[in-house]
Design a protein around this motif. Structure first.
Motif, PDB file in Angstrom:
ATOM      1  N   PHE A  64       0.864  -1.181   0.000  1.00  0.00           N
ATOM      2  CA  PHE A  64       0.000   0.000   0.000  1.00  0.00           C
ATOM      3  C   PHE A  64       0.904   1.236   0.000  1.00  0.00           C
ATOM      4  O   PHE A  64       1.597   1.517   0.981  1.00  0.00           O
ATOM      5  CB  PHE A  64      -0.862  -0.064   1.273  1.00  0.00           C
ATOM      6  CG  PHE A  64      -1.912   0.997   1.393  1.00  0.00           C
ATOM      7  CD1 PHE A  64      -2.666   1.397   0.296  1.00  0.00           C
ATOM      8  CD2 PHE A  64      -2.171   1.584   2.619  1.00  0.00           C
ATOM      9  CE1 PHE A  64      -3.647   2.370   0.421  1.00  0.00           C
ATOM     10  CE2 PHE A  64      -3.155   2.546   2.766  1.00  0.00           C
ATOM     11  CZ  PHE A  64      -3.887   2.939   1.658  1.00  0.00           C
ATOM     12  N   CYS A 134      -6.139   7.597  -5.112  1.00  0.00           N
ATOM     13  CA  CYS A 134      -6.676   8.581  -4.157  1.00  0.00           C
ATOM     14  C   CYS A 134      -5.633   9.678  -4.000  1.00  0.00           C
ATOM     15  O   CYS A 134      -4.436   9.432  -4.176  1.00  0.00           O
ATOM     16  CB  CYS A 134      -6.905   7.953  -2.784  1.00  0.00           C
ATOM     17  SG  CYS A 134      -7.954   6.504  -2.838  1.00  0.00           S
ATOM     18  N   VAL A 136      -4.734  11.118  -1.212  1.00  0.00           N
ATOM     19  CA  VAL A 136      -3.939  10.708  -0.039  1.00  0.00           C
ATOM     20  C   VAL A 136      -4.305   9.251   0.249  1.00  0.00           C
ATOM     21  O   VAL A 136      -5.490   8.897   0.176  1.00  0.00           O
ATOM     22  CB  VAL A 136      -4.285  11.592   1.190  1.00  0.00           C
ATOM     23  CG1 VAL A 136      -3.675  11.035   2.479  1.00  0.00           C
ATOM     24  CG2 VAL A 136      -3.794  13.036   0.967  1.00  0.00           C
ATOM     25  N   TYR A 137      -3.326   8.433   0.555  1.00  0.00           N
ATOM     26  CA  TYR A 137      -3.643   7.052   0.925  1.00  0.00           C
ATOM     27  C   TYR A 137      -3.722   6.944   2.454  1.00  0.00           C
ATOM     28  O   TYR A 137      -2.701   7.052   3.152  1.00  0.00           O
ATOM     29  CB  TYR A 137      -2.605   6.073   0.341  1.00  0.00           C
ATOM     30  CG  TYR A 137      -2.700   6.046  -1.167  1.00  0.00           C
ATOM     31  CD1 TYR A 137      -3.911   5.728  -1.792  1.00  0.00           C
ATOM     32  CD2 TYR A 137      -1.630   6.384  -1.980  1.00  0.00           C
ATOM     33  CE1 TYR A 137      -4.045   5.743  -3.170  1.00  0.00           C
ATOM     34  CE2 TYR A 137      -1.743   6.399  -3.359  1.00  0.00           C
ATOM     35  CZ  TYR A 137      -2.962   6.079  -3.948  1.00  0.00           C
ATOM     36  OH  TYR A 137      -3.100   6.110  -5.308  1.00  0.00           O
ATOM     37  N   CYS A 138      -4.952   6.788   2.921  1.00  0.00           N
ATOM     38  CA  CYS A 138      -5.212   6.769   4.368  1.00  0.00           C
ATOM     39  C   CYS A 138      -4.707   5.436   4.924  1.00  0.00           C
ATOM     40  O   CYS A 138      -5.051   4.376   4.383  1.00  0.00           O
ATOM     41  CB  CYS A 138      -6.706   6.888   4.638  1.00  0.00           C
ATOM     42  SG  CYS A 138      -7.484   8.111   3.575  1.00  0.00           S
ATOM     43  N   PHE A 140      -5.465   3.598   7.263  1.00  0.00           N
ATOM     44  CA  PHE A 140      -6.439   2.649   7.817  1.00  0.00           C
ATOM     45  C   PHE A 140      -7.370   2.094   6.733  1.00  0.00           C
ATOM     46  O   PHE A 140      -8.353   1.425   7.040  1.00  0.00           O
ATOM     47  CB  PHE A 140      -7.297   3.362   8.889  1.00  0.00           C
ATOM     48  CG  PHE A 140      -7.885   4.651   8.380  1.00  0.00           C
ATOM     49  CD1 PHE A 140      -9.043   4.659   7.627  1.00  0.00           C
ATOM     50  CD2 PHE A 140      -7.227   5.849   8.604  1.00  0.00           C
ATOM     51  CE1 PHE A 140      -9.551   5.845   7.123  1.00  0.00           C
ATOM     52  CE2 PHE A 140      -7.733   7.041   8.107  1.00  0.00           C
ATOM     53  CZ  PHE A 140      -8.897   7.038   7.358  1.00  0.00           C
ATOM     54  N   CYS A 141      -7.047   2.338   5.484  1.00  0.00           N
ATOM     55  CA  CYS A 141      -7.994   2.044   4.387  1.00  0.00           C
ATOM     56  C   CYS A 141      -8.448   0.573   4.368  1.00  0.00           C
ATOM     57  O   CYS A 141      -7.626  -0.345   4.415  1.00  0.00           O
ATOM     58  CB  CYS A 141      -7.338   2.384   3.058  1.00  0.00           C
ATOM     59  SG  CYS A 141      -8.415   2.076   1.653  1.00  0.00           S
ATOM     60  N   VAL A 147      -6.286  -0.552  -3.438  1.00  0.00           N
ATOM     61  CA  VAL A 147      -6.133   0.894  -3.581  1.00  0.00           C
ATOM     62  C   VAL A 147      -4.641   1.229  -3.616  1.00  0.00           C
ATOM     63  O   VAL A 147      -3.847   0.617  -2.906  1.00  0.00           O
ATOM     64  CB  VAL A 147      -6.855   1.618  -2.414  1.00  0.00           C
ATOM     65  CG1 VAL A 147      -6.406   3.067  -2.298  1.00  0.00           C
ATOM     66  CG2 VAL A 147      -8.363   1.553  -2.610  1.00  0.00           C
ATOM     67  N   GLY A 180     -10.944   3.258  -4.323  1.00  0.00           N
ATOM     68  CA  GLY A 180     -10.321   4.557  -4.515  1.00  0.00           C
ATOM     69  C   GLY A 180     -11.328   5.712  -4.372  1.00  0.00           C
ATOM     70  O   GLY A 180     -12.233   5.630  -3.555  1.00  0.00           O
ATOM     71  N   ASP A 181     -11.067   6.727  -5.105  1.00  0.00           N
ATOM     72  CA  ASP A 181     -11.799   7.975  -4.957  1.00  0.00           C
ATOM     73  C   ASP A 181     -12.367   8.379  -6.318  1.00  0.00           C
ATOM     74  O   ASP A 181     -11.616   8.585  -7.271  1.00  0.00           O
ATOM     75  CB  ASP A 181     -10.825   9.046  -4.435  1.00  0.00           C
ATOM     76  CG  ASP A 181     -11.542  10.273  -3.932  1.00  0.00           C
ATOM     77  OD1 ASP A 181     -12.384  10.803  -4.684  1.00  0.00           O
ATOM     78  OD2 ASP A 181     -11.268  10.710  -2.796  1.00  0.00           O
ATOM     79  N   ARG A 211     -12.963  11.222  -0.838  1.00  0.00           N
ATOM     80  CA  ARG A 211     -12.348  11.888   0.315  1.00  0.00           C
ATOM     81  C   ARG A 211     -11.599  13.151  -0.140  1.00  0.00           C
ATOM     82  O   ARG A 211     -10.860  13.752   0.624  1.00  0.00           O
ATOM     83  CB  ARG A 211     -11.408  10.907   1.047  1.00  0.00           C
ATOM     84  CG  ARG A 211     -11.228  11.314   2.500  1.00  0.00           C
ATOM     85  CD  ARG A 211     -10.525  10.355   3.381  1.00  0.00           C
ATOM     86  NE  ARG A 211     -10.599  10.893   4.739  1.00  0.00           N
ATOM     87  CZ  ARG A 211      -9.568  11.059   5.556  1.00  0.00           C
ATOM     88  NH1 ARG A 211      -8.370  10.682   5.204  1.00  0.00           N
ATOM     89  NH2 ARG A 211      -9.744  11.588   6.755  1.00  0.00           N
ATOM     90  N   HIS A 239     -15.632  11.796   4.022  1.00  0.00           N
ATOM     91  CA  HIS A 239     -15.003  11.027   5.098  1.00  0.00           C
ATOM     92  C   HIS A 239     -14.115  11.918   5.962  1.00  0.00           C
ATOM     93  O   HIS A 239     -12.886  11.787   5.956  1.00  0.00           O
ATOM     94  CB  HIS A 239     -14.190   9.935   4.370  1.00  0.00           C
ATOM     95  CG  HIS A 239     -13.661   8.854   5.215  1.00  0.00           C
ATOM     96  ND1 HIS A 239     -13.244   7.669   4.715  1.00  0.00           N
ATOM     97  CD2 HIS A 239     -13.454   8.788   6.533  1.00  0.00           C
ATOM     98  CE1 HIS A 239     -12.802   6.912   5.703  1.00  0.00           C
ATOM     99  NE2 HIS A 239     -12.925   7.577   6.801  1.00  0.00           N
TER     100      HIS A 239
END
Ligand code: SF4
Length: 352
Positions: A64, A134, A136-138, A140-141, A147, A180-181, A211, A239
Protein backbone atom coordinates in the motif's frame (compact mmCIF):
# COMPACT_ATOMS: atom_id res chain seq x y z
CA UNK A 1 -22.03 33.75 15.90
CA UNK A 2 -20.47 30.31 15.91
CA UNK A 3 -17.49 29.66 18.16
CA UNK A 4 -15.96 27.56 15.39
CA UNK A 5 -13.80 29.41 12.92
CA UNK A 6 -12.81 28.05 9.52
CA UNK A 7 -9.26 29.18 8.91
CA UNK A 8 -7.34 29.13 5.62
CA UNK A 9 -4.60 26.52 5.60
CA UNK A 10 -1.11 27.99 5.65
CA UNK A 11 1.17 26.10 3.28
CA UNK A 12 3.94 24.27 5.10
CA UNK A 13 7.34 26.07 4.80
CA UNK A 14 8.36 23.53 2.13
CA UNK A 15 5.85 25.19 -0.23
CA UNK A 16 5.84 28.72 1.15
CA UNK A 17 7.15 30.15 -2.14
CA UNK A 18 4.44 28.47 -4.19
CA UNK A 19 2.22 31.03 -5.92
CA UNK A 20 -1.35 30.95 -4.57
CA UNK A 21 -2.74 30.05 -7.97
CA UNK A 22 -0.62 26.90 -8.10
CA UNK A 23 -1.32 26.04 -4.48
CA UNK A 24 -5.04 26.09 -5.24
CA UNK A 25 -4.66 24.01 -8.38
CA UNK A 26 -5.71 20.41 -7.77
CA UNK A 27 -3.46 19.17 -10.55
CA UNK A 28 -0.46 20.97 -9.01
CA UNK A 29 -1.33 19.42 -5.65
CA UNK A 30 -1.40 15.94 -7.19
CA UNK A 31 1.86 16.47 -9.06
CA UNK A 32 3.60 17.62 -5.87
CA UNK A 33 2.45 14.89 -3.50
CA UNK A 34 4.81 13.35 -0.99
CA UNK A 35 5.36 9.84 -2.30
CA UNK A 36 8.97 9.01 -1.48
CA UNK A 37 11.21 8.82 1.59
CA UNK A 38 13.36 11.54 0.07
CA UNK A 39 10.38 13.89 0.13
CA UNK A 40 10.15 13.51 3.92
CA UNK A 41 13.91 14.04 4.15
CA UNK A 42 13.68 17.25 2.14
CA UNK A 43 10.83 18.55 4.31
CA UNK A 44 12.62 17.85 7.58
CA UNK A 45 15.63 19.77 6.25
CA UNK A 46 13.39 22.79 5.61
CA UNK A 47 11.51 22.47 8.90
CA UNK A 48 13.38 21.27 11.98
CA UNK A 49 10.07 20.94 13.84
CA UNK A 50 9.06 18.10 11.53
CA UNK A 51 10.58 14.99 13.01
CA UNK A 52 9.96 11.76 11.20
CA UNK A 53 11.42 8.31 11.69
CA UNK A 54 12.54 7.50 8.15
CA UNK A 55 13.81 4.07 9.17
CA UNK A 56 10.40 3.21 10.60
CA UNK A 57 8.72 4.22 7.34
CA UNK A 58 11.28 2.22 5.37
CA UNK A 59 10.50 -0.81 7.58
CA UNK A 60 6.80 -0.62 6.70
CA UNK A 61 6.39 -3.70 4.56
CA UNK A 62 3.29 -3.10 2.58
CA UNK A 63 2.19 -2.91 -1.02
CA UNK A 64 0.00 0.00 0.00
CA UNK A 65 1.79 3.11 -1.25
CA UNK A 66 1.90 6.39 0.58
CA UNK A 67 0.92 9.72 -0.93
CA UNK A 68 0.11 13.00 0.80
CA UNK A 69 -0.97 16.22 -0.90
CA UNK A 70 0.94 19.36 0.18
CA UNK A 71 -2.44 20.72 1.34
CA UNK A 72 -3.20 17.76 3.66
CA UNK A 73 0.41 17.66 4.88
CA UNK A 74 0.12 21.36 5.81
CA UNK A 75 -2.66 20.47 8.26
CA UNK A 76 -0.15 18.50 10.34
CA UNK A 77 0.88 20.03 13.63
CA UNK A 78 4.60 19.54 13.03
CA UNK A 79 5.87 19.42 16.60
CA UNK A 80 3.20 16.92 17.65
CA UNK A 81 4.12 13.28 17.03
CA UNK A 82 0.53 12.32 17.90
CA UNK A 83 -1.03 14.74 15.43
CA UNK A 84 -4.26 13.17 14.07
CA UNK A 85 -3.45 14.13 10.48
CA UNK A 86 0.07 12.70 10.70
CA UNK A 87 -1.27 9.40 12.04
CA UNK A 88 -3.78 9.09 9.22
CA UNK A 89 -1.33 9.85 6.43
CA UNK A 90 2.27 8.90 7.34
CA UNK A 91 3.07 5.17 7.20
CA UNK A 92 4.16 3.38 10.33
CA UNK A 93 5.76 -0.03 10.80
CA UNK A 94 2.78 -0.83 13.08
CA UNK A 95 1.07 -1.65 9.77
CA UNK A 96 3.30 -4.74 9.61
CA UNK A 97 1.43 -6.29 12.54
CA UNK A 98 -1.23 -8.61 11.18
CA UNK A 99 -3.57 -10.39 13.57
CA UNK A 100 -5.06 -13.81 12.91
CA UNK A 101 -8.60 -12.55 12.64
CA UNK A 102 -7.78 -9.65 10.34
CA UNK A 103 -8.62 -10.12 6.71
CA UNK A 104 -7.31 -8.83 3.39
CA UNK A 105 -10.81 -8.29 2.07
CA UNK A 106 -12.75 -7.88 5.29
CA UNK A 107 -16.14 -6.93 3.77
CA UNK A 108 -15.74 -9.76 1.19
CA UNK A 109 -16.33 -7.32 -1.63
CA UNK A 110 -14.36 -9.38 -4.14
CA UNK A 111 -16.46 -12.52 -3.64
CA UNK A 112 -19.69 -10.65 -4.35
CA UNK A 113 -18.73 -9.44 -7.80
CA UNK A 114 -20.91 -10.72 -10.63
CA UNK A 115 -18.55 -8.84 -12.99
CA UNK A 116 -15.09 -7.41 -12.21
CA UNK A 117 -15.12 -4.25 -10.10
CA UNK A 118 -18.81 -4.26 -9.14
CA UNK A 119 -20.01 -5.51 -5.75
CA UNK A 120 -23.67 -6.52 -5.62
CA UNK A 121 -24.36 -7.38 -1.97
CA UNK A 122 -27.84 -5.95 -1.39
CA UNK A 123 -30.51 -6.61 -4.03
CA UNK A 124 -31.30 -2.95 -4.75
CA UNK A 125 -27.77 -1.52 -4.50
CA UNK A 126 -24.48 -1.95 -6.34
CA UNK A 127 -21.05 -0.46 -5.81
CA UNK A 128 -18.72 0.18 -8.72
CA UNK A 129 -14.98 0.68 -8.09
CA UNK A 130 -13.77 2.79 -10.97
CA UNK A 131 -10.27 3.85 -9.99
CA UNK A 132 -7.84 2.79 -7.28
CA UNK A 133 -6.22 6.18 -7.11
CA UNK A 134 -6.68 8.58 -4.16
CA UNK A 135 -5.14 11.98 -3.44
CA UNK A 136 -3.94 10.71 -0.04
CA UNK A 137 -3.64 7.05 0.93
CA UNK A 138 -5.21 6.77 4.37
CA UNK A 139 -3.26 4.28 6.44
CA UNK A 140 -6.44 2.65 7.82
CA UNK A 141 -7.99 2.04 4.39
CA UNK A 142 -10.29 -0.98 4.16
CA UNK A 143 -9.48 -1.45 0.48
CA UNK A 144 -5.73 -1.20 0.76
CA UNK A 145 -5.56 -4.65 -0.85
CA UNK A 146 -6.01 -2.87 -4.17
CA UNK A 147 -6.13 0.89 -3.58
CA UNK A 148 -2.91 2.63 -4.75
CA UNK A 149 -2.24 -0.20 -7.21
CA UNK A 150 -3.04 1.34 -10.58
CA UNK A 151 -2.78 -2.05 -12.29
CA UNK A 152 -5.93 -3.26 -10.50
CA UNK A 153 -8.12 -0.34 -11.66
CA UNK A 154 -10.91 -1.14 -14.10
CA UNK A 155 -10.24 -0.83 -17.80
CA UNK A 156 -12.86 0.92 -19.93
CA UNK A 157 -14.12 -2.39 -21.28
CA UNK A 158 -14.71 -3.64 -17.73
CA UNK A 159 -16.53 -0.43 -16.81
CA UNK A 160 -18.82 -1.01 -19.82
CA UNK A 161 -19.38 -4.59 -18.65
CA UNK A 162 -20.30 -3.34 -15.17
CA UNK A 163 -22.69 -0.74 -16.58
CA UNK A 164 -24.27 -3.47 -18.77
CA UNK A 165 -24.77 -5.60 -15.64
CA UNK A 166 -26.53 -2.73 -13.87
CA UNK A 167 -28.68 -2.14 -16.96
CA UNK A 168 -29.75 -5.76 -17.13
CA UNK A 169 -30.39 -6.09 -13.36
CA UNK A 170 -33.69 -4.34 -12.86
CA UNK A 171 -33.79 -4.49 -9.06
CA UNK A 172 -30.75 -2.19 -8.74
CA UNK A 173 -32.10 1.25 -7.92
CA UNK A 174 -29.05 2.75 -6.27
CA UNK A 175 -25.50 2.88 -7.62
CA UNK A 176 -22.50 3.91 -5.55
CA UNK A 177 -19.53 5.06 -7.62
CA UNK A 178 -16.44 4.64 -5.53
CA UNK A 179 -12.83 3.49 -5.71
CA UNK A 180 -10.32 4.56 -4.51
CA UNK A 181 -11.80 7.97 -4.96
CA UNK A 182 -14.31 8.75 -7.69
CA UNK A 183 -13.09 12.36 -7.91
CA UNK A 184 -9.73 10.96 -9.04
CA UNK A 185 -11.31 10.51 -12.45
CA UNK A 186 -10.90 13.33 -14.94
CA UNK A 187 -13.94 15.57 -15.43
CA UNK A 188 -14.56 14.01 -18.85
CA UNK A 189 -14.34 10.43 -17.57
CA UNK A 190 -16.60 11.21 -14.62
CA UNK A 191 -19.17 12.99 -16.82
CA UNK A 192 -19.18 10.07 -19.27
CA UNK A 193 -19.67 7.49 -16.54
CA UNK A 194 -22.43 9.48 -14.84
CA UNK A 195 -24.16 9.88 -18.18
CA UNK A 196 -24.13 6.11 -18.74
CA UNK A 197 -25.42 5.28 -15.26
CA UNK A 198 -28.10 7.98 -15.25
CA UNK A 199 -29.40 6.75 -18.64
CA UNK A 200 -30.42 3.46 -17.00
CA UNK A 201 -34.12 3.83 -16.32
CA UNK A 202 -34.35 1.81 -13.08
CA UNK A 203 -31.39 3.60 -11.39
CA UNK A 204 -32.97 6.15 -9.09
CA UNK A 205 -30.13 7.31 -6.85
CA UNK A 206 -26.43 7.82 -7.56
CA UNK A 207 -23.92 8.18 -4.73
CA UNK A 208 -20.32 9.30 -5.16
CA UNK A 209 -17.65 8.20 -2.67
CA UNK A 210 -14.82 10.70 -2.30
CA UNK A 211 -12.35 11.89 0.31
CA UNK A 212 -11.10 14.71 -1.90
CA UNK A 213 -13.18 17.17 0.13
CA UNK A 214 -10.86 16.35 3.04
CA UNK A 215 -7.52 15.75 1.37
CA UNK A 216 -7.73 17.87 -1.78
CA UNK A 217 -10.66 20.31 -1.55
CA UNK A 218 -9.37 22.25 -4.57
CA UNK A 219 -10.60 19.32 -6.68
CA UNK A 220 -14.14 20.67 -6.22
CA UNK A 221 -13.93 23.19 -9.05
CA UNK A 222 -16.88 25.01 -10.64
CA UNK A 223 -16.44 22.73 -13.64
CA UNK A 224 -16.65 19.58 -11.55
CA UNK A 225 -19.76 20.85 -9.77
CA UNK A 226 -21.41 21.78 -13.07
CA UNK A 227 -20.87 18.19 -14.29
CA UNK A 228 -22.12 16.49 -11.12
CA UNK A 229 -25.24 18.63 -10.77
CA UNK A 230 -26.58 17.44 -14.12
CA UNK A 231 -27.30 14.03 -12.63
CA UNK A 232 -29.69 14.64 -9.74
CA UNK A 233 -30.70 12.96 -7.51
CA UNK A 234 -27.04 12.56 -6.65
CA UNK A 235 -25.36 12.40 -3.25
CA UNK A 236 -21.74 12.81 -2.24
CA UNK A 237 -20.42 10.67 0.61
CA UNK A 238 -17.23 11.88 2.18
CA UNK A 239 -15.00 11.03 5.10
CA UNK A 240 -13.97 13.69 7.61
CA UNK A 241 -12.46 12.10 10.73
CA UNK A 242 -11.18 15.03 12.75
CA UNK A 243 -12.10 18.72 13.29
CA UNK A 244 -8.66 19.83 12.04
CA UNK A 245 -9.70 18.57 8.60
CA UNK A 246 -12.55 21.10 8.57
CA UNK A 247 -10.53 23.99 7.13
CA UNK A 248 -11.81 27.01 5.22
CA UNK A 249 -10.86 25.26 1.96
CA UNK A 250 -12.85 22.16 2.95
CA UNK A 251 -15.80 24.32 3.97
CA UNK A 252 -15.75 26.12 0.62
CA UNK A 253 -15.65 22.82 -1.28
CA UNK A 254 -18.61 21.43 0.67
CA UNK A 255 -20.64 24.62 0.32
CA UNK A 256 -20.00 24.69 -3.44
CA UNK A 257 -21.61 21.27 -3.73
CA UNK A 258 -24.47 22.22 -1.39
CA UNK A 259 -25.26 25.36 -3.39
CA UNK A 260 -25.66 23.15 -6.45
CA UNK A 261 -28.26 21.15 -4.52
CA UNK A 262 -25.94 18.21 -3.90
CA UNK A 263 -26.40 16.64 -0.48
CA UNK A 264 -23.08 15.81 1.23
CA UNK A 265 -23.07 13.05 3.86
CA UNK A 266 -20.15 12.18 6.08
CA UNK A 267 -18.81 8.85 7.26
CA UNK A 268 -16.34 8.98 10.15
CA UNK A 269 -14.24 6.01 11.22
CA UNK A 270 -13.46 5.74 14.93
CA UNK A 271 -9.67 5.76 15.14
CA UNK A 272 -7.67 5.15 18.29
CA UNK A 273 -5.77 8.21 19.45
CA UNK A 274 -7.24 10.25 16.61
CA UNK A 275 -10.91 10.93 17.24
CA UNK A 276 -12.00 8.60 20.05
CA UNK A 277 -12.93 11.42 22.44
CA UNK A 278 -16.33 12.91 23.20
CA UNK A 279 -15.12 16.50 22.67
CA UNK A 280 -13.41 15.66 19.38
CA UNK A 281 -16.51 14.05 17.92
CA UNK A 282 -18.72 16.80 19.26
CA UNK A 283 -16.59 19.47 17.53
CA UNK A 284 -16.36 17.42 14.33
CA UNK A 285 -20.13 17.09 14.19
CA UNK A 286 -20.69 20.78 14.79
CA UNK A 287 -18.17 21.77 12.15
CA UNK A 288 -19.69 19.37 9.63
CA UNK A 289 -23.11 20.89 10.17
CA UNK A 290 -21.64 24.38 9.68
CA UNK A 291 -20.11 23.19 6.41
CA UNK A 292 -23.52 21.99 5.23
CA UNK A 293 -22.50 18.35 5.66
CA UNK A 294 -24.75 15.80 7.31
CA UNK A 295 -22.96 13.58 9.88
CA UNK A 296 -24.29 10.25 8.62
CA UNK A 297 -22.39 7.25 9.88
CA UNK A 298 -19.70 6.59 12.45
CA UNK A 299 -17.99 3.31 11.65
CA UNK A 300 -16.07 0.98 13.85
CA UNK A 301 -12.70 0.46 12.14
CA UNK A 302 -12.88 -2.71 10.01
CA UNK A 303 -10.84 -5.80 10.81
CA UNK A 304 -8.60 -5.11 7.85
CA UNK A 305 -5.07 -6.53 8.08
CA UNK A 306 -2.46 -4.22 9.56
CA UNK A 307 -4.89 -1.74 11.13
CA UNK A 308 -4.98 -2.97 14.75
CA UNK A 309 -3.16 0.17 15.98
CA UNK A 310 -6.14 2.23 14.78
CA UNK A 311 -8.89 0.04 16.18
CA UNK A 312 -10.92 1.06 19.21
CA UNK A 313 -13.17 -1.26 21.22
CA UNK A 314 -16.84 -1.32 20.23
CA UNK A 315 -17.81 -0.96 23.90
CA UNK A 316 -15.69 2.22 24.15
CA UNK A 317 -17.22 3.64 20.96
CA UNK A 318 -20.70 3.04 22.36
CA UNK A 319 -19.72 4.74 25.62
CA UNK A 320 -18.55 7.82 23.70
CA UNK A 321 -21.78 7.96 21.71
CA UNK A 322 -23.88 7.60 24.85
CA UNK A 323 -21.95 10.45 26.47
CA UNK A 324 -22.52 12.60 23.41
CA UNK A 325 -26.21 11.95 23.63
CA UNK A 326 -26.42 12.63 27.35
CA UNK A 327 -24.00 15.51 27.62
CA UNK A 328 -25.25 17.44 24.63
CA UNK A 329 -28.84 16.30 24.69
CA UNK A 330 -28.58 14.80 21.22
CA UNK A 331 -31.69 12.84 20.55
CA UNK A 332 -32.20 10.27 17.86
CA UNK A 333 -33.63 12.78 15.43
CA UNK A 334 -30.86 15.35 15.80
CA UNK A 335 -27.48 15.29 14.12
CA UNK A 336 -26.07 12.28 15.92
CA UNK A 337 -24.85 9.92 13.21
CA UNK A 338 -25.66 6.22 13.27
CA UNK A 339 -22.96 3.93 14.62
CA UNK A 340 -22.30 1.07 12.23
CA UNK A 341 -20.19 -2.05 12.36
CA UNK A 342 -19.26 -3.95 9.21
CA UNK A 343 -19.34 -7.70 9.62
CA UNK A 344 -17.11 -10.04 7.60
CA UNK A 345 -19.06 -10.45 4.39
CA UNK A 346 -22.38 -9.88 6.13
CA UNK A 347 -22.84 -6.17 5.50
CA UNK A 348 -23.36 -3.40 8.03
CA UNK A 349 -25.25 -3.55 11.27
CA UNK A 350 -26.40 -0.54 13.22
CA UNK A 351 -25.49 -0.63 16.92
CA UNK A 352 -26.48 2.87 17.96
S1 SF4 B 1 -9.63 7.92 0.27
FE1 SF4 B 1 -10.85 6.13 0.84
S2 SF4 B 1 -10.25 4.55 -0.62
FE2 SF4 B 1 -8.67 6.16 -0.68
S3 SF4 B 1 -7.12 5.49 0.77
FE3 SF4 B 1 -8.50 6.85 1.88
S4 SF4 B 1 -10.01 5.45 2.81
FE4 SF4 B 1 -8.96 4.31 1.18
Amino acid sequence: MSKYEFRPTRPHPAWIETPQEQWESWTWQLQNRITKLDDFKRISQVDSQFQVDLEDIARTQTDFDFAITPYYFSLIEMANSNCPIRKQAIPSSLENKKLDFELIDFPKEESMMPVPGLTHRYPDRAMLYTTHHCAVYCRFCTRKRKVSDASTALRSQQISQAVDYIRSTKQIREVILSGGDIFSLSNDALGELLDKVRSIEHVEIIRLGTRNLVTLPFRVTDQLVSIVKQFHPIYVHTHFNHPVECSLEAQQACLKLRRAGIQVNNHTVMLKGINDKVETLRELNQRLLLMGVQPYYIYHCDLTYGTSHFRTKISDDLGILRSLREKFDWSKDSSLPHYMVDTPGGGKIELF
